[in-house]
Scaffold this active site. Structure first.
Site, PDB file in Angstrom:
ATOM      1  N   CYS A 174      21.973  25.988  60.347  1.00  0.00           N
ATOM      2  CA  CYS A 174      22.795  26.710  59.376  1.00  0.00           C
ATOM      3  C   CYS A 174      22.332  28.164  59.301  1.00  0.00           C
ATOM      4  O   CYS A 174      21.911  28.661  58.248  1.00  0.00           O
ATOM      5  CB  CYS A 174      22.703  26.042  58.009  1.00  0.00           C
ATOM      6  SG  CYS A 174      23.277  24.349  58.060  1.00  0.00           S
ATOM      7  N   GLU A 175      22.350  28.802  60.437  1.00  0.00           N
ATOM      8  CA  GLU A 175      21.986  30.215  60.569  1.00  0.00           C
ATOM      9  C   GLU A 175      22.935  30.761  61.619  1.00  0.00           C
ATOM     10  O   GLU A 175      23.005  30.227  62.721  1.00  0.00           O
ATOM     11  CB  GLU A 175      20.547  30.368  61.094  1.00  0.00           C
ATOM     12  CG  GLU A 175      19.466  30.111  60.095  1.00  0.00           C
ATOM     13  CD  GLU A 175      19.388  31.168  59.014  1.00  0.00           C
ATOM     14  OE1 GLU A 175      19.712  32.344  59.307  1.00  0.00           O
ATOM     15  OE2 GLU A 175      19.029  30.817  57.879  1.00  0.00           O
TER      16      GLU A 175
ATOM     17  N   TYR B 196      15.037  38.150  69.273  1.00  0.00           N
ATOM     18  CA  TYR B 196      15.041  39.473  69.921  1.00  0.00           C
ATOM     19  C   TYR B 196      16.408  39.858  70.491  1.00  0.00           C
ATOM     20  O   TYR B 196      16.514  40.868  71.180  1.00  0.00           O
ATOM     21  CB  TYR B 196      14.084  39.496  71.125  1.00  0.00           C
ATOM     22  CG  TYR B 196      12.698  38.984  70.920  1.00  0.00           C
ATOM     23  CD1 TYR B 196      11.812  39.624  70.054  1.00  0.00           C
ATOM     24  CD2 TYR B 196      12.241  37.882  71.637  1.00  0.00           C
ATOM     25  CE1 TYR B 196      10.513  39.158  69.911  1.00  0.00           C
ATOM     26  CE2 TYR B 196      10.948  37.418  71.498  1.00  0.00           C
ATOM     27  CZ  TYR B 196      10.093  38.067  70.630  1.00  0.00           C
ATOM     28  OH  TYR B 196       8.812  37.604  70.504  1.00  0.00           O
TER      29      TYR B 196
ATOM     30  N   GLY C 211       1.750  40.965  79.428  1.00  0.00           N
ATOM     31  CA  GLY C 211       2.846  41.919  79.280  1.00  0.00           C
ATOM     32  C   GLY C 211       3.720  42.153  80.486  1.00  0.00           C
ATOM     33  O   GLY C 211       4.694  42.905  80.397  1.00  0.00           O
TER      34      GLY C 211
ATOM     35  N   ARG D 166       3.759  35.171  80.051  1.00  0.00           N
ATOM     36  CA  ARG D 166       5.179  35.055  80.393  1.00  0.00           C
ATOM     37  C   ARG D 166       5.436  34.923  81.896  1.00  0.00           C
ATOM     38  O   ARG D 166       6.179  34.054  82.339  1.00  0.00           O
ATOM     39  CB  ARG D 166       5.912  36.298  79.868  1.00  0.00           C
ATOM     40  CG  ARG D 166       7.408  36.259  80.031  1.00  0.00           C
ATOM     41  CD  ARG D 166       8.030  37.622  79.680  1.00  0.00           C
ATOM     42  NE  ARG D 166       7.472  38.165  78.467  1.00  0.00           N
ATOM     43  CZ  ARG D 166       7.946  37.922  77.235  1.00  0.00           C
ATOM     44  NH1 ARG D 166       9.024  37.202  77.090  1.00  0.00           N
ATOM     45  NH2 ARG D 166       7.360  38.459  76.179  1.00  0.00           N
TER      46      ARG D 166
ATOM     47  N   GLU E 231      -4.552  38.691  81.095  1.00  0.00           N
ATOM     48  CA  GLU E 231      -4.145  37.612  80.177  1.00  0.00           C
ATOM     49  C   GLU E 231      -2.643  37.423  80.249  1.00  0.00           C
ATOM     50  O   GLU E 231      -1.963  37.458  79.228  1.00  0.00           O
ATOM     51  CB  GLU E 231      -4.472  37.989  78.730  1.00  0.00           C
ATOM     52  CG  GLU E 231      -5.921  38.164  78.397  1.00  0.00           C
ATOM     53  CD  GLU E 231      -6.119  38.734  76.998  1.00  0.00           C
ATOM     54  OE1 GLU E 231      -7.249  38.672  76.508  1.00  0.00           O
ATOM     55  OE2 GLU E 231      -5.152  39.240  76.392  1.00  0.00           O
TER      56      GLU E 231
ATOM     57  N   ARG F 186      14.129  32.911  71.245  1.00  0.00           N
ATOM     58  CA  ARG F 186      14.128  34.292  71.726  1.00  0.00           C
ATOM     59  C   ARG F 186      15.483  34.986  71.574  1.00  0.00           C
ATOM     60  O   ARG F 186      15.531  36.140  71.151  1.00  0.00           O
ATOM     61  CB  ARG F 186      13.635  34.378  73.178  1.00  0.00           C
ATOM     62  CG  ARG F 186      12.186  33.934  73.361  1.00  0.00           C
ATOM     63  CD  ARG F 186      11.639  34.250  74.746  1.00  0.00           C
ATOM     64  NE  ARG F 186      11.466  35.664  74.960  1.00  0.00           N
ATOM     65  CZ  ARG F 186      12.289  36.444  75.616  1.00  0.00           C
ATOM     66  NH1 ARG F 186      13.356  35.954  76.197  1.00  0.00           N
ATOM     67  NH2 ARG F 186      12.056  37.728  75.713  1.00  0.00           N
TER      68      ARG F 186
END
Ligand SMILES: *Cc1c(COP(=O)(O)O)cnc(C)c1O
Length: 415
Positions: free
Chosen positions: A340-341, A313, A229, A274, A271, A309
């Site tokens: 196509c988005e 987000y 995190g 990122r 853990e 990402r």
């Protein structure tokens, strides 16, 4: 504002001759230096261990580098367990932190001798039934409304993860009654967090809770795991989290609380994913088209299948136009892929230097949750992964997918 790159335009042009864009490229030297910085910050902590969250960058070559630096692996699925096994990790170098876990994944984790970190009180019985209970077990705590989360991970009480406080006390007692001898405590309440004190707060919360568990049940927690995190500075004006400060603050709390509560020597695990690899991976892509309609568009040969990402987000990823670093950023573009988005955009209304087809764009901070989140919608093929070695050599560590890969699960002869 700019962001530094570990390679020059020439180097990338040479690389493209061999490995066409789009590709992800990782900076081995920077990954190693960063890993060492983390371990250096926690040399005071007895038995400190970082388990790299494999989901961030599930490439065995990257995992091997991290293993060489002394990291273990945090796995949450069968494939991630197998990856850890392939790079030579085993036993207590692997932690299995999963949720909604199928029985065969517990079986594999037990086979590898991995540390098992349960997500729910009902999994004690489930694990016992399907794979047997280990001597050591860890539980994931969800603090609920007593603790705010953050934007990406959401509020703890809305999260699907972890035991409630009450379940935690019950769970330890139940596991002890079933023969478990040794215990760990885990949580993860923030994601992409840039405020070091929010991570320190997690440590303090677990130190206190371990004390309460000991007082109320006589069960002594041997290891606390703060999860992942820690964020990274995606925006050029943001600052990297100072892990020396985090370590110093955690040490203060440790020295204040742990011996006093009879918990010494409590081990600390993390853990992180990122912050271990994120800033040291880059998505390199070539401009195919420019398009002027109601807005100005730059179309790349990469798409959100290579890095989702921004679409998922609305995340910011810095973009450098190679060779134009010093030009004024006086054009405004949407930088798109070809899916196509309409959310297949790496950037919206981004100030950049004037771009031409053929320009090479580097999308920063793609080293975690980048290639890893790739997918095949619209028949998009996942790109290659390259490793920039400390001696300047570029090594292919995953080839690009081909159409044959995409069609591998179809049998056209049966048509
Ligand atoms: C995703 C995850 C991590 C790693 O999180 P980062 O934000 O990449 O540091 C660690 N532990 C668990 C259980 C996770 O789900």
């Amino acid at each position: 504002m700019t962001k530094a790159l570990p390679f020059a335009k020439q180097k990338i042009e040479k690389t493209i001759e061999k490995y066409p864009t789009p590709f992800h490229i990782y900076d081995e030297k920077a990954i190693r230096e960063n890993a060492r910085r983390l371990l250096d910050a926690f040399t005071w902590a007895p038995g400190f261990k970082e388990f790299f969250a494999v989901k961030a960058t599930p490439n065995p070559f990257i995992m091997k580098i991290l293993r060489e630096e002394g990291f273990g692996a945090d796995c949450s699925s069968l494939a991630e367990l197998v990856l850890a096994e392939k790079v030579g990790l085993g036993g207590k170098e692997i932690i299995f932190t999963s949720n909604d876990t199928p029985a065969h994944e517990f079986v594999k984790a037990r086979e590898l001798g991995a540390i098992i970190n349960l997500d729910d009180v009902s999994h004690i019985e489930y694990l016992e039934k399907h794979a047997g209970l280990p001597e050591f077990i860890s539980f994931r705590y969800n603090p609920g409304p007593s603790r705010g989360g953050n934007e990406i991970i959401g509020l703890p009480q809305e999260a699907k993860y972890g035991f409630t406080r009450k379940q935690l006390f019950e769970g330890y007692c139940l596991a002890r009654d079933r023969g478990v001898k040794r215990f760990g405590l885990h949580t993860m309440v923030v994601s992409n967090e840039l405020d070091p004190y929010n991570y320190v707060a997690t440590a303090i919360m677990l130190f206190d809770l371990a004390g309460e568990i000991y007082q109320n049940t006589g069960i002594r927690i041997e290891v606390v795991n703060f999860g992942g995190g820690i964020g990274i500075p995606y925006r050029p004006e943001e600052k990297r989290v100072d892990m020396n400060l985090v370590a110093r603050e955690i040490r203060k709390a440790y020295e204040d609380k742990i011996a006093k509560q009879g918990l010494a020597p409590l081990r600390i695990n993390m853990e992180l994913g990122r912050m271990i690899t994120g800033p040291f991976g880059f998505l390199v892509s070539t401009v195919l088209h420019k398009k002027e309609t109601y807005k100005s568009f730059v179309g790349l040969d990469a798409s959100m299948a290579d890095l989702m990402r921004p679409a998922l987000y609305g995340a910011y990823h810095h973009i450098t136009v190679l060779g134009k670093e010093d030009r004024p950023r006086d054009y405004i573009y949407d930088v798109t892929g070809s899916l196509c988005e309409n959310n297949d955009k790496f950037a919206i209304d981004r100030h950049l230097p004037e771009i031409e087809p053929g320009d090479i764009l580097v999308i920063h901070d793609a080293g975690a949750h980048g290639h890893a989140m790739g997918f095949n919608y619209n028949g998009k093929l996942r790109s290659a992964e390259l490793l920039l070695r400390p001696n300047g050599e570029v090594k292919l560590i995953r080839r690009a997918e081909t159409l044959d890969d995409y069609f591998a699960t179809l049998d056209f002869h049966q048509l």
